[in-house]
Design a protein around this motif. Structure first.
Motif, PDB file in Angstrom:
ATOM      1  N   VAL A  42      20.042 119.361 -52.995  1.00 35.92           N
ATOM      2  CA  VAL A  42      20.038 120.279 -54.132  1.00 35.92           C
ATOM      3  C   VAL A  42      19.663 121.565 -53.827  1.00 35.92           C
ATOM      4  O   VAL A  42      20.420 122.509 -54.414  1.00 35.92           O
ATOM      5  CB  VAL A  42      18.315 119.916 -54.979  1.00 35.92           C
ATOM      6  N   LEU A  43      19.179 122.057 -52.626  1.00 33.42           N
ATOM      7  CA  LEU A  43      19.231 123.444 -52.121  1.00 33.42           C
ATOM      8  C   LEU A  43      20.603 123.932 -51.758  1.00 33.42           C
ATOM      9  O   LEU A  43      20.893 125.111 -52.221  1.00 33.42           O
ATOM     10  CB  LEU A  43      18.473 123.626 -50.899  1.00 33.42           C
ATOM     11  N   VAL A  44      21.104 122.963 -51.030  1.00 33.18           N
ATOM     12  CA  VAL A  44      22.627 123.486 -50.490  1.00 33.18           C
ATOM     13  C   VAL A  44      23.547 123.564 -51.635  1.00 33.18           C
ATOM     14  O   VAL A  44      24.298 124.522 -51.842  1.00 33.18           O
ATOM     15  CB  VAL A  44      23.364 122.379 -49.542  1.00 33.18           C
ATOM     16  N   ALA A  45      23.317 122.757 -52.803  1.00 32.23           N
ATOM     17  CA  ALA A  45      24.212 122.900 -53.953  1.00 32.23           C
ATOM     18  C   ALA A  45      24.125 123.920 -54.725  1.00 32.23           C
ATOM     19  O   ALA A  45      25.102 124.512 -55.122  1.00 32.23           O
ATOM     20  CB  ALA A  45      23.844 121.577 -55.024  1.00 32.23           C
ATOM     21  N   LEU A  46      22.739 124.436 -54.827  1.00 38.35           N
ATOM     22  CA  LEU A  46      22.320 125.750 -55.572  1.00 38.35           C
ATOM     23  C   LEU A  46      23.055 126.824 -54.928  1.00 38.35           C
ATOM     24  O   LEU A  46      23.307 127.768 -55.361  1.00 38.35           O
ATOM     25  CB  LEU A  46      20.930 125.743 -55.935  1.00 38.35           C
ATOM     26  N   ALA A  47      23.230 126.692 -53.479  1.00 36.89           N
ATOM     27  CA  ALA A  47      23.361 127.910 -52.755  1.00 36.89           C
ATOM     28  C   ALA A  47      25.092 128.082 -52.817  1.00 36.89           C
ATOM     29  O   ALA A  47      25.586 129.266 -52.466  1.00 36.89           O
ATOM     30  CB  ALA A  47      23.182 127.818 -51.381  1.00 36.89           C
ATOM     31  N   SER A  48      25.554 126.914 -53.132  1.00 34.81           N
ATOM     32  CA  SER A  48      27.316 127.023 -53.120  1.00 34.81           C
ATOM     33  C   SER A  48      27.691 127.479 -54.298  1.00 34.81           C
ATOM     34  O   SER A  48      27.271 127.089 -55.317  1.00 34.81           O
ATOM     35  CB  SER A  48      27.718 125.626 -52.808  1.00 34.81           C
ATOM     36  N   PRO A  49      28.671 128.436 -54.111  1.00 34.13           N
ATOM     37  CA  PRO A  49      29.425 128.998 -55.308  1.00 34.13           C
ATOM     38  C   PRO A  49      30.439 127.921 -56.152  1.00 34.13           C
ATOM     39  O   PRO A  49      30.835 128.105 -56.992  1.00 34.13           O
ATOM     40  CB  PRO A  49      30.125 130.172 -54.953  1.00 34.13           C
ATOM     41  N   ARG A  50      30.620 126.809 -55.368  1.00 34.36           N
ATOM     42  CA  ARG A  50      31.454 125.938 -55.866  1.00 34.36           C
ATOM     43  C   ARG A  50      30.635 124.457 -55.885  1.00 34.36           C
ATOM     44  O   ARG A  50      29.699 124.377 -55.317  1.00 34.36           O
ATOM     45  CB  ARG A  50      32.590 125.665 -55.165  1.00 34.36           C
ATOM     46  N   PRO A  51      31.138 123.509 -56.589  1.00 37.10           N
ATOM     47  CA  PRO A  51      30.700 122.184 -56.643  1.00 37.10           C
ATOM     48  C   PRO A  51      30.802 121.466 -55.254  1.00 37.10           C
ATOM     49  O   PRO A  51      31.775 121.769 -54.668  1.00 37.10           O
ATOM     50  CB  PRO A  51      31.348 121.312 -57.870  1.00 37.10           C
TER      51      PRO A  51
END
Length: 198
Positions: A42-51
């Protein structure tokens, strides 16, 4: 899904995202990250500007009440080759298909959550992914999560709620590595990004 994830993370942590612009704006890439907490994806997903499509252990993927969330995120369940060969092979096929479609895929090459805050050796499955579908490798590190409520830390000093909730942590992105990078090179890059802050 991002809204739910944002609420979950910010109820527990104060998160700083660093150098997320190094994640390719388009085209396929494989994100490789250390695995400290149950919220790392979840942390990495929120940090990424893309899905991002995440590769995760199939038993967690099938967990009651959570499976719908993982499916909505497009997670890819995986099992050990000896544990369930069918799920194992299907996972690699789905990873390859996602990368060929130009998506971002994230894997935690340690294969398990750290039990002591230290990184364990990266497993060779990531090399198979890159051999079958050569794409840029983006190193990512989660810093500061060790000792929080969603880790395996059993340190008595970290058990108090103020220490385990509202922790400051960082998601740090590093410069891209080529698909020919070795396991040692990938791990060294992630370890360098993580630094001494567990």
């Amino acid at each position: 899904m991002r809204g739910i994830a944002w609420l979950l993370v910010h109820a527990c942590y104060r998160v700083r995202r660093r150098r997320t612009g190094l994640i390719p704006a388009q085209g396929p890439a494989l994100l490789v990250a250390n695995h400290v907490s149950f919220l790392d994806a979840v942390l990495v997903a929120l940090a990424s500007p893309r899905p991002v499509r995440f590769v995760m252990y199939y038993r967690i993927f099938q967990a009651p009440l959570l499976s719908w969330f993982f499916k909505a995120l497009g997670a890819i369940p995986i099992a050990g080759a000896k544990e369930d060969a069918a799920i194992h092979e299907a996972a690699f096929a789905r990873i390859a298909a996602a990368l060929r479609a130009g998506e971002l895929v994230c894997i935690f090459p340690e294969g398990q959550l750290t039990k002591d805050g230290q990184m364990t050796p990266f497993r060779p499955g990531v090399l198979r992914i890159l051999r079958e579908t050569p794409v840029p490798v983006v190193p990512v590190a989660v810093r500061g999560a060790w000792g929080s409520i969603f880790t395996y830390c059993r340190d008595l000093r970290a058990r108090t709620w103020p220490r385990r909730l509202w922790r400051r942590l960082e998601v740090v992105v590093g410069h891209t590595l080529p698909p020919t990078a070795t396991l040692e090179e990938m791990q060294a890059r992630v370890l360098g990004l993580r630094g001494a802050k567990l």
